[in-house]
Design a protein around this motif. Sequence first.
Motif, PDB file in Angstrom:
ATOM      1  N   ALA A 167       0.807  -1.222   0.000  1.00  0.00           N
ATOM      2  CA  ALA A 167       0.000   0.000   0.000  1.00  0.00           C
ATOM      3  C   ALA A 167       0.846   1.281   0.000  1.00  0.00           C
ATOM      4  O   ALA A 167       0.528   2.217  -0.747  1.00  0.00           O
ATOM      5  CB  ALA A 167      -0.973  -0.002   1.179  1.00  0.00           C
ATOM      6  N   SER A 211      -4.535   1.793  -0.405  1.00  0.00           N
ATOM      7  CA  SER A 211      -3.779   2.455  -1.479  1.00  0.00           C
ATOM      8  C   SER A 211      -4.586   3.556  -2.148  1.00  0.00           C
ATOM      9  O   SER A 211      -4.165   4.113  -3.163  1.00  0.00           O
ATOM     10  CB  SER A 211      -3.356   1.415  -2.527  1.00  0.00           C
ATOM     11  OG  SER A 211      -2.625   0.369  -1.934  1.00  0.00           O
ATOM     12  N   GLN A 219       0.108   3.909  -2.893  1.00  0.00           N
ATOM     13  CA  GLN A 219      -0.388   5.228  -2.472  1.00  0.00           C
ATOM     14  C   GLN A 219       0.277   6.345  -3.263  1.00  0.00           C
ATOM     15  O   GLN A 219      -0.293   7.435  -3.430  1.00  0.00           O
ATOM     16  CB  GLN A 219      -0.143   5.437  -0.979  1.00  0.00           C
ATOM     17  CG  GLN A 219      -1.083   4.670  -0.073  1.00  0.00           C
ATOM     18  CD  GLN A 219      -0.638   4.707   1.388  1.00  0.00           C
ATOM     19  OE1 GLN A 219       0.356   5.354   1.727  1.00  0.00           O
ATOM     20  NE2 GLN A 219      -1.345   3.998   2.242  1.00  0.00           N
TER      21      GLN A 219
END
Length: 291
Positions: free
Chosen positions: A113, A149, A117
């Motif tokens: 994530a 994310s 992101q």
Amino acid sequence: MPQKMKRRTFLKSTIGTVLTVLGLGSGGYFYANRIEPSLLEINNIDIKHSLIPSSFTGVKIVQFSDTHLGFHYTLNQLEKLVNKINHLQPDLIFFTGDLLDEPNKYNEINKIAPILQNLKATMGKYCIYGNHDHGGYGSEIYKNVMELSNFTVLLNESILIKQKDGSTISLLGIDDRMLGKPDLEHAMKQVPEDSFKLLLSHAPDIADEAQTYQIHWQLSGHSHGGQVKIPFVGALVIPPFAQNYPEGYYSIGESNPLELYVNRGIGTTRLPFRFMAKPELTVFTLLSSAN
């Protein structure tokens, strides 16, 4: 065809592919294993339709698919991919499934994530399930990673993508055909009849059904473009539900056709090879053809 029979047929194809790749000799083996999987191709496609509002003209979509993290695809490679996508300056990012090869066996879940992101899209990031995202009891793992994310997971549902002037297009996402429960009828329930309809489906062959719902475009993955293609023979590894439409662009139906694009994906599965099936990012530009 029963699911067990489909799996048996697919595994036979996979074994055949191993033998064929080995038959290419050491040079071909090295190329298919080490070189082509890193030769990322960026393809540019226009999506033009009269129902696309003029305010959406020039909107850029980047589609990526089938990373299969954990099977010869690393977090370091994912970071580089994120940088390449950001360099394209997308307005929308679509991920069309198969993030992890075996979700319940991947030991670095918490590191995914923070990388995803970093993907930047001015109008949002959206994703759907692939078969590997469900496999290995991975459904919740995938959902949690993608939501962390900042992706919106579309599961047999639709959403309106809006411009500042209030104009919209409809984005639909359905579940995977192999291990999920796709429901186009449910996904269509909230879709305005007069809107431009863009469908995300991991499995390309859903297009035959989607065309009956007057969906205008479909973006898919799943096939890896065959992953290994042999001259005069063709693709030797094509999974179930990518048999009819394994790669590239198709127009389906005579009146009000559905336009389908099948992305070859990023990673590999079952075999760590790509041959004549380079990994792909697809960049779509929306264009209004309204008078």
